[in-house]
Design an enzyme around this catalytic site. Structure first.
Site, short mmCIF file in Angstrom:
data_model
loop_
_atom_site.label_atom_id
_atom_site.label_comp_id
_atom_site.label_asym_id
_atom_site.label_seq_id
_atom_site.Cartn_x
_atom_site.Cartn_y
_atom_site.Cartn_z
N GLY A 167 0.80 -1.21 0.00
CA GLY A 167 0.00 0.00 0.00
C GLY A 167 0.84 1.26 0.00
O GLY A 167 0.32 2.36 -0.13
N GLY A 219 3.36 1.97 -2.13
CA GLY A 219 3.61 2.49 -3.47
C GLY A 219 4.92 2.07 -4.12
O GLY A 219 5.31 2.66 -5.11
N SER A 220 5.59 1.04 -3.59
CA SER A 220 6.86 0.65 -4.19
C SER A 220 6.68 0.11 -5.61
O SER A 220 7.58 0.19 -6.44
CB SER A 220 7.60 -0.36 -3.32
OG SER A 220 6.80 -1.46 -3.04
N SER A 272 10.64 0.93 6.66
CA SER A 272 10.79 2.04 5.71
C SER A 272 12.02 1.86 4.83
O SER A 272 12.68 2.83 4.46
CB SER A 272 10.89 3.39 6.46
OG SER A 272 9.81 3.55 7.33
N THR A 316 12.30 1.72 -0.47
CA THR A 316 12.81 2.67 -1.46
C THR A 316 14.33 2.73 -1.40
O THR A 316 15.01 2.68 -2.42
CB THR A 316 12.22 4.08 -1.21
OG1 THR A 316 10.81 4.00 -1.37
CG2 THR A 316 12.80 5.09 -2.18
N ALA A 373 17.06 9.78 -2.01
CA ALA A 373 15.90 9.49 -1.15
C ALA A 373 16.31 8.87 0.17
O ALA A 373 17.34 8.19 0.27
CB ALA A 373 14.95 8.54 -1.88
N LYS A 374 15.50 9.10 1.19
CA LYS A 374 15.62 8.41 2.48
C LYS A 374 14.24 7.87 2.88
O LYS A 374 13.25 8.04 2.17
CB LYS A 374 16.13 9.37 3.56
CG LYS A 374 17.54 9.90 3.32
CD LYS A 374 18.10 10.63 4.55
CE LYS A 374 17.44 11.96 4.81
NZ LYS A 374 18.09 12.74 5.89
N GLY A 425 8.16 5.86 4.96
CA GLY A 425 6.94 5.15 5.32
C GLY A 425 6.50 5.29 6.76
O GLY A 425 5.34 5.56 7.05
N GLU A 426 7.43 5.09 7.68
CA GLU A 426 7.07 5.10 9.10
C GLU A 426 7.17 6.46 9.80
O GLU A 426 6.40 6.73 10.71
CB GLU A 426 7.93 4.08 9.85
CG GLU A 426 7.68 2.64 9.46
CD GLU A 426 8.83 1.73 9.88
OE1 GLU A 426 9.92 1.88 9.31
OE2 GLU A 426 8.64 0.92 10.78
#
Lengths: 163, 753
Positions: free
Chosen positions: B480, B482-483, B521, B524, B704-705, B708-709
């Site tokens: 959910g 989005g990866s 997280s 990505t 990017a880092k 998600g969490e």
């Protein structure tokens, strides 16, 4: 001694997305169970099976209902609309397009329910306020809490229907 | 300034069209010919030995095809402290036996025919009670996991407190919060000879394949796990028992079996955010400089360990690392109780730990007469990291959850988050005074630190297929977040083709290479880095094989949307289909273990809330919310905003309404439903603004880092601090329900009179 299941069945005509189905239903079966297990329409989801989450929302004679909390026997002779009746992934309708453009979902499990509640709203109110949108969707839980994007999606759909 | 083809663009979520039409299949939607329905018998006792189970009547019920009990189940373990089925029940709801029958009603009826003889054992339902010396023992080794706390130290808190002008200490508690993903967990198992296929609501098909192999003693190569669409989990769907039970039933019945948990089962037997009690003690100089931080957390892991050790560790990271300080300590006590099992839930223990830390920070600010924002600006950890000496050898990768000092961050946008977030909420301006006499408004904030996304070893495979299409294959699951959209963005950008040209295959243990769990997280950062590397290799290989076809050197060639062309003479080109036709399929695979030897990779953020409290009803309304995040470069803004907004709203539930209640008299979960474990709805969603710091991380893929969490960490302190600002009442126990708010108003008024 445990109570063993006793079943009675009856034959009903169920009109789903414009097509009549003659179905022999057990008196205990919910509309959701018939849609999913008999007709193979799995867009409506079993999220709670007790009318708390809205993932099983379909329209019966135009009104959004929790199909988990309605017996199939109650729906004989009435018009049922499910998410499968709206469009497929290659030809989304205006509402679905708006959800795609505004990212109105995450895991997607609640999404068909939201789409059906929003469909009922926009068919009765083409220019809803934000409060009206929230009131129409309050029976649908999204545990990903994509509510912000869902509200924007419904607003965008109303706007694009109007233009 | 770099220009990108697809990175940084809000590409539409790739799997959304079929989710909008109902075509997307989830595990419960899987139908197989001859499939049976399974049901699980659960313990009515919080702690009991199972003496015997009589299944004769159940087995004799027509339509019942298989039964499994602890006495005849395979002996493998599904987790170190959990066999497939056990002769000891450890919470009300623990799995005792299971049946498979022709339909769900028959399976349910069969359960009621199973006779179990239990010997009830002493039980404990509260973690603080459980670590007392005379507490009932949940296990032979005692209730405290490992027999001692997890203790982490940098410097010396004794020295730090000795340097302090003032010392503050407060205790905060957070309840168990059910994950309660809208999709109740489900599994389908089907055997073909010695080969097992399992469809499962999961966040890691390869981890499940391995765990099922160990549990069932079936070679890993004979097991295929397919993820399907995943109706979310937020980390909670990482147990194997359901899949193993389903597989055993299917084997015995000789037919496929499906088990879908009911909503009530999902609440009780699913995993939840661990309940905690945290005491934080901080030493400060009169000018506000922090000299010591010491946090102690008691955490209830429930009946099983699950991911408890990781959660107790993460609960301490804020205390250890958010404030610049040479002298810090964290003691974490993870305890078993006879309650449902905790698990991984979005940011693990970080929200619990930060709630205590960031609430105390406001108490200190007020006592010292320093604005809470100024206190944070003065003390937050900077790019240079913490004071102290590096402990990790220079040639080793640094932990993303360090204790040591002397290790700088790869990037740190915390200060920008504090500044921009505070501007957005007009921090210096007091809230408007509402017209009604019972309404009070206030603003609050909290900042946070979290792991930046470097996780486990990831493998990505990329292919130029025989028809000329480009495909990325990874074992990752899109749960959910989005990866499924962001990974092809990364691949397309690196290859130099359009986003839509990269096809994706995810989440099937047979056809995709191994990926870690979609957890922590890390997707990505970690699988994204592997994807980027695989795309780089594929690009190089394609150009290498095309060079002789176009009679030139590789350095003269570039990839376009259509294929490969000569840079100076674009008319000399070949399409991907022609390349595949000439040289056949090309496949590359990149395996990477992400991380940095030189830098700590962390994400940061600061949240700001404005609330309105009705002092007559205790009702709290969030009027405005600003979430400012440093998650490095944002690869897909629309998905990122959705992720942050969703995380905040989800944790407004944790802060204001959600808690699992266990009856201490009998261990029964009292509120296993959405009506009683109150989830936020669309009407609770506040006006919200999401800000991203202008940070490009030098290590992460395209800068990017983790994202998600982190949105879940700042919510409770920002709201609790805003309530204090509104009414001058500090509530130290979540959730901040109307009854609790009213009681505290009464109690604290009483104190002051």
């Amino acid at each position: 001694m445990a109570q063993l299941p006793i079943s009675y069945s009856a034959s009903i005509t169920l009109n789903v997305n414009g097509t009549d189905h003659q179905i022999e239903v057990d008196h205990r079966w919910t509309l959701l169970r018939v849609l999913r297990d008999v007709l193979g329409l799995t867009g409506a989801k079993r999220g709670c099976d007790r009318g708390e989450c809205g993932a099983c929302t379909v329209l019966v004679d135009g009104d959004p209902v929790c199909s988990c909390s309605m017996l199939a026997l109650q729906v004989g002779g009435r018009q049922v609309r499910t998410v499968e009746g709206l469009g497929d992934a290659n030809s989304l309708n205006v509402l679905q397009e708006a959800f795609l453009a505004e990212d109105g979902g995450q895991c997607g499990f609640c999404t068909p329910g939201f789409i059906m509640s929003a469909t009922a709203l926009l068919e009765s109110n083409t220019d809803p306020t934000e409060d009206e949108i929230k009131a129409a969707l309050v029976g649908n839980i999204c545990r990903c809490n994509a509510y912000g994007r869902i509200i924007e999606s419904v607003k965008a759909a109303a706007k694009s229907e109007a233009s | 300034m770099t220009t990108f083809k697809t990175i940084g663009k809000s590409e539409p979520r790739r799997d959304l069209p079929e989710k909008l039409t109902g075509e997307a299949k989830y595990t419960a939607d899987v139908q197989l010919p001859g499939m049976l329905f399974g049901k699980i018998l659960r313990s009515p006792h919080p702690h009991a030995r199972i003496l015997s189970i009589n299944v004769d009547a159940a087995r004799n019920l027509p339509g019942v095809r298989a039964v499994v009990t602890p006495f005849d189940a395979p002996k493998g373990q599904v987790a170190p402290d959990m066999p497939i089925l056990d002769t000891e029940a450890r919470y009300v709801g623990d799995e005792v036996a299971a049946v498979a029958a022709d339909d769900e009603d028959l399976a349910e009826a069969a359960l009621s025919l199973i006779e179990v003889k239990y010997e009830q054992l002493p039980f404990v339902t509260d973690a603080v009670e459980a670590i007392k010396p005379d507490a009932p023992q949940t296990r032979p080794g005692g209730n405290l996991v490992g027999g001692k706390p997890l203790t982490l130290i940098r410097g010396s808190v004794e020295e730090g407190f000795a340097q302090a002008d003032r010392i503050f200490e407060e205790t905060y508690s957070t309840p168990a919060q059910a994950g309660a993903a809208l999709e109740p967990r489900a599994a389908v198992a089907s055997w073909d000879g010695d080969n097992l296929t399992v469809w499962k609501s999961t966040r890691g098909v390869h981890a499940d394949q391995l765990a099922l192999s160990l549990a069932l003693d079936v070679p890993r190569g004979n097991i295929r796990v397919m993820g399907q669409n995943m109706g979310a989990g937020y980390g909670t769907k990482d147990e194997t028992r359901l899949g193993a039970i389903t597989a055993v039933l299917a084997q015995r019945a000789g037919r496929p079996v499906k088990i879908e948990l009911t909503r009530q089962e999902e609440f009780v037997a699913g995993r939840h955010r661990h309940g905690t009690t945290t005491t934080v003690r901080m030493g400060v100089k009169n000018d506000g400089t922090v000299t010591a931080v010491h946090a102690t957390t008691i955490m209830d892991t429930g009946a099983y360990l699950s991911s408890g050790p990781g959660v107790i560790r993460r609960a301490g990271q804020g205390a250890l690392y958010l404030y610049r300080c040479a002298n810090v300590q964290y003691d974490g006590y993870l305890t078993y109780t006879n309650t449902p099992s905790g698990g991984s839930y979005r940011a693990l223990g970080a929200p619990q730990g930060h709630f205590a830390l960031e609430s105390l920070a406001d108490t200190i600010s007020e006592a010292l007469g320093i604005d809470p924002l100024e206190f944070r600006l003065k003390n937050h950890v900077g790019l240079e990291g913490q004071p102290g000496e590096r402990v990790t050898p220079a040639n080793e990768v640094l932990d993303t959850q360090p204790v040591e000092g002397g290790v700088p961050f790869s990037s740190n946008g915390l200060r920008e988050c504090l500044q921009r977030g505070s501007e957005a909420i007009d921090w210096g301006q007091p809230s408007e005074r509402p017209e009604s006499g019972n309404l009070r408004r206030g603003k609050g904030m909290g900042m946070f630190i979290y792991r930046g996304g470097a996780g486990g070893r990831s493998i990505a495979r990329m292919r130029l297929e025989s028809d000329g299409s480009l495909r990325l294959l990874t074992g990752l699951m899109d749960v959910g977040e989005g990866s499924l959209t962001v990974m092809p963005q990364i691949a397309a950008e690196e290859l130099g083709v359009g986003y839509g040209q990269v096809l994706v295959t995810f989440g099937d243990s047979e056809t995709t290479p191994e990926a870690p769990l979609t957890a922590g997280s890390t997707a990505t950062f970690s699988t994204g880095t592997a994807t980027k590397e695989a795309a780089r290799q594929l690009k190089a290989r394609i150009i290498e094989v095309v060079a002789p076809l176009l009679d030139t050197e590789p350095s003269n060639l570039q990839i376009t949307d259509d294929g490969v062309e000569h840079i100076q003479y674009p008319e000399r080109s070949v399409s991907f289909a022609q390349i595949a036709e000439s040289v056949g399929e090309i496949e590359v695979e990149a395996a990477i273990s992400p991380g940095s030897r030189d830098h700590v990779i962390n994400s940061f953020g600061a949240h700001f809330a404005e609330v309105e409290v009705d002092t007559d009803t205790g009702q709290v309304r969030v009027l405005r919310y600003i979430a400012a995040h440093d998650s490095g470069r944002i690869l897909n803004p629309k998905l990122a905003i959705n992720q942050v907004e969703g995380g905040v709203s989800q944790m407004l539930g944790f802060t204001l309404s959600e808690q699992m209640l266990t009856d201490p008299r009998n261990g029964v979960t009292l509120n296993a439903s959405f009506l009683e474990h109150k989830s936020p709805t669309v009407q609770d969603f506040p006006e919200m603004q999401v800000l991203f710091a202008d940070v490009v991380d030098p290590v992460g893929p395209f800068g990017a880092k983790a994202l998600g969490e982190p949105p879940s960490i700042g919510v409770a302190p920002a709201v609790a601090n805003a309530i204090y600002n509104a009414i001058g009442v500090r509530i130290r126990d979540l959730p901040l329900t109307p009854d609790r708010v009213l009681n505290e108003i009464e109690a604290q008024r009483g104190d002051s009179q």
